[in-house]
Design an enzyme around this catalytic site. Sequence first.
Site, mmCIF file in Angstrom:
data_model
loop_
_atom_site.group_PDB
_atom_site.id
_atom_site.type_symbol
_atom_site.label_atom_id
_atom_site.label_comp_id
_atom_site.label_asym_id
_atom_site.label_seq_id
_atom_site.Cartn_x
_atom_site.Cartn_y
_atom_site.Cartn_z
ATOM 1 N N LYS A 55 0.870 -1.178 0.000
ATOM 2 C CA LYS A 55 0.000 0.000 0.000
ATOM 3 C C LYS A 55 0.900 1.219 0.000
ATOM 4 C CE LYS A 55 -2.672 -3.383 1.851
ATOM 5 N NZ LYS A 55 -2.200 -4.678 2.378
ATOM 6 N N HIS A 83 -6.428 -4.992 11.455
ATOM 7 C CA HIS A 83 -5.716 -5.117 10.189
ATOM 8 C C HIS A 83 -4.318 -4.520 10.262
ATOM 9 C CE1 HIS A 83 -5.069 -4.488 5.752
ATOM 10 N NE2 HIS A 83 -5.595 -5.696 5.748
ATOM 11 N N LYS A 87 -0.374 -3.749 10.990
ATOM 12 C CA LYS A 87 0.878 -4.501 11.001
ATOM 13 C C LYS A 87 1.968 -3.547 11.495
ATOM 14 C CE LYS A 87 -1.465 -5.659 6.931
ATOM 15 N NZ LYS A 87 -2.482 -6.483 7.477
#
Length: 424
Positions: free
Chosen positions: A130, A334, A336
């Site tokens: 991303k 979600h 990390k």
Amino acid sequence: MNRPQDAHFPWTLSAQPSFSGGNAVELLRGGDALFPAQIAAIDQARHEVWLATYIFHDDEAGLATADALCRAALRGVRVRVVVDGFGSKSSLAWLRQQLAQAPVALAVFRPIDRWWNWLHPGQLRRLHQKLCVVDSDVAFVGGINIIEDRVDLHHGRTETPRLDFAASLRGAVVRPVEQAVRAVWTRAWLGHDFGDELRALVRSAAPLRRARRLMRRVRMPRASHRAGDPRRLAPVRAAFVLRDNLRQRRTIERAYVNAIRGATTRVDLITPYFYPGQRFRRALKEAAKRGVQVRLLLQGKVDYRIAALAAHALYDELLGHGVQIFEYTPAFLHAKVCVVDNDWATVGSSNIDPLSLLLNLEANVVVQDAGFAGDVVREFDAAIAQSRRVEQPDGKGLRGMLRRALVAWVAYVYLRVAGATGRY
């Protein structure tokens, strides 16, 4: 699992993070913080915008981002977007329609719009990065897809936003981010337009020179095998780290493990999907054994049952060595991120499981700075306060042994099919 192929990629040859100094890094929580900042940067773009994402969803966040990309392209900015063929499959037709309103070049990484695409031996390897870079000046790196925080692809709309993070970057660290997103876009675009490129190469007056230029465009930024001491650099020290299928297969994993091995006070790690290899687990257990506070924040609200099963299979082993495990229950998780001691932190797209560590294209930023690490610690502590601590393992006895064996076998078969190397 012992894999003989692993000998071809020894740990000592894994690339290390290449740090630069004098950067500006800001932690962004969720799309509520990322999307306005990213869209504002795109609206100020004068030359180029590069964007790579796994999911580009057809919701308000996706529409706002697509509109900003089109506005930039219509005023003469060069706009390049690459999405994953699997992650964005359901919204790809919508995205093409939105971006067709302006000269935006959209590339799809390993599309699966034809049945024979599934026969490609590399289809299990996906673009999971991303990234966004504007005018070589500002970059955004993290785990946040182009999708609203309160929308889940499998469970619909939720009241509480998912827990996720990204970082905005300025300074020398932006350059390798741009090189990475350029490379992945070019690889995807060549897959779409390879025949035309090959014909242009053959007809070129200087085919060798053109071929060299092409190779530079598809090459990911190279990390160092002998990285210098980042403490000699001016704050903020930052490194962009990749996981690809060529020279940097273990760069992200090595960055994690080396930091954990050097921990003296704390290791706080958040990941939704947790099934690390032996080396990673050993680093966590040894850190806890020498008195380091090791805390893992994992999913409490499960989105994929098999992923939760894999994580639970390791609870007994880790809890038995003093590792603390928490499950985040307010919403889907979600994020990390990881912070080690008081001056090392990472944010990115890489989970701690075989898909991220051995298969997917991933990207993280590693930051050595007390201020940034402090921001991560505050977010971690706030999330822990809303989570449930796992006090007792749920994998004892024959049932637990069978569960661990099943998960290990599934992981082994998956990696064999994908052609990955590793030791799990």
